[in-house]
Scaffold this active site. Sequence first.
Site, short mmCIF file in Angstrom:
data_model
loop_
_atom_site.label_atom_id
_atom_site.label_comp_id
_atom_site.label_asym_id
_atom_site.label_seq_id
_atom_site.Cartn_x
_atom_site.Cartn_y
_atom_site.Cartn_z
N TRP A 20 -16.16 6.90 -31.35
CA TRP A 20 -14.86 6.37 -30.95
C TRP A 20 -14.82 4.84 -31.07
CZ3 TRP A 20 -13.11 4.65 -25.63
CH2 TRP A 20 -11.71 4.58 -25.55
N SER A 77 -21.86 10.36 -30.90
CA SER A 77 -20.97 10.18 -29.76
C SER A 77 -19.73 11.07 -29.90
CB SER A 77 -20.61 8.69 -29.63
OG SER A 77 -20.08 8.39 -28.37
N MET A 78 -18.51 10.50 -29.91
CA MET A 78 -17.32 11.33 -30.08
C MET A 78 -17.39 12.15 -31.35
SD MET A 78 -13.33 10.22 -30.63
CE MET A 78 -13.64 9.86 -32.37
N ILE A 139 -22.00 -3.03 -29.22
CA ILE A 139 -23.17 -2.85 -30.07
C ILE A 139 -24.35 -3.67 -29.55
CG2 ILE A 139 -24.12 -3.30 -32.37
CD1 ILE A 139 -21.36 -2.61 -33.51
N SER A 140 -24.08 -4.91 -29.18
CA SER A 140 -25.14 -5.78 -28.68
C SER A 140 -25.80 -5.18 -27.44
CB SER A 140 -24.56 -7.16 -28.35
OG SER A 140 -25.55 -7.99 -27.79
N GLN A 142 -25.93 -1.95 -26.64
CA GLN A 142 -26.67 -0.74 -26.99
C GLN A 142 -27.95 -1.04 -27.76
OE1 GLN A 142 -25.64 1.92 -25.45
NE2 GLN A 142 -23.96 0.62 -24.75
N ASP A 192 -29.44 5.40 -22.39
CA ASP A 192 -28.02 5.58 -22.74
C ASP A 192 -27.16 5.70 -21.48
OD1 ASP A 192 -25.60 6.22 -23.84
OD2 ASP A 192 -26.32 7.95 -24.98
N HIS A 220 -27.44 4.05 -26.70
CA HIS A 220 -26.44 4.96 -27.29
C HIS A 220 -26.44 4.97 -28.82
CE1 HIS A 220 -23.08 7.63 -26.75
NE2 HIS A 220 -22.25 6.86 -27.43
#
Length: 239
Positions: A20, A77-78, A139-140, A142, A192, A220
């Site tokens: 997503w 993920s989604m 993103i950073s 994760q 996560d 994640h």
Amino acid sequence: MNIHLDKHGQGMPLVLFHGWGFDNQIWQPIIPYLKPKYQIILVDLPGFGLTPMMDWESFKKNLLDQLPDKFALAGWSMGGLYATRLAIEEPARVQYLINITSSPRFISDIDWPGVAEEVFVNFYNNLSKDINKTLKEFISLQLNKMKFDFKIGNPPSPEGLAFGLEILGTWDFREQLKQITIPTVYLFGRLDPITPVKTMAIMEKNYPNFKYVLFNRAAHMPFLSHTDLFITMMDEFIK
């Protein structure tokens, strides 16, 4: 309505569904590692990238018309919800199912670990204000501040974000998952915050025929934070 696909490499078809807020560009860093063995087919999901909004049935029909007869399918993920639904409804087409930090149900309830729906609502609100900043910060977080040069080519549409939020909040495949007989693996990251590792313990009990892989130091996005381990796992799983 056309679904946007990008294809790379030759070999066994491997279809990848993004998560997503993103589009198929999120997979670009791992394409060089995959394309020597697979024909990589990157899909923009409805309302993301270059694919227009469409409902599930339209998406499924249009997508299957563009894909090979049989393929391995991975969803992050989604995208794992999309992949799981496709595998449930089209078992003759999907040969392998790989769910990357995904779950048959994302929202927590009394007997299921997940996240509070407010987490996704807050993320949606931040995306609506500043898509680039929000995705880069996500993103950073994760990747534990590991450098990653991610360029957003086509920001998601407001309709796509809202539809994705609805999917994350309402799709629930915990019961239908028992129908799946194709080789299936679920990948979890111990750090996560979105798909808690507690989910893995419950799934191992409820779906003992699936394979489970835990990335001890990943959050994640293990395909970006631990690419070598991820590629090794893919090669061992897809025969």
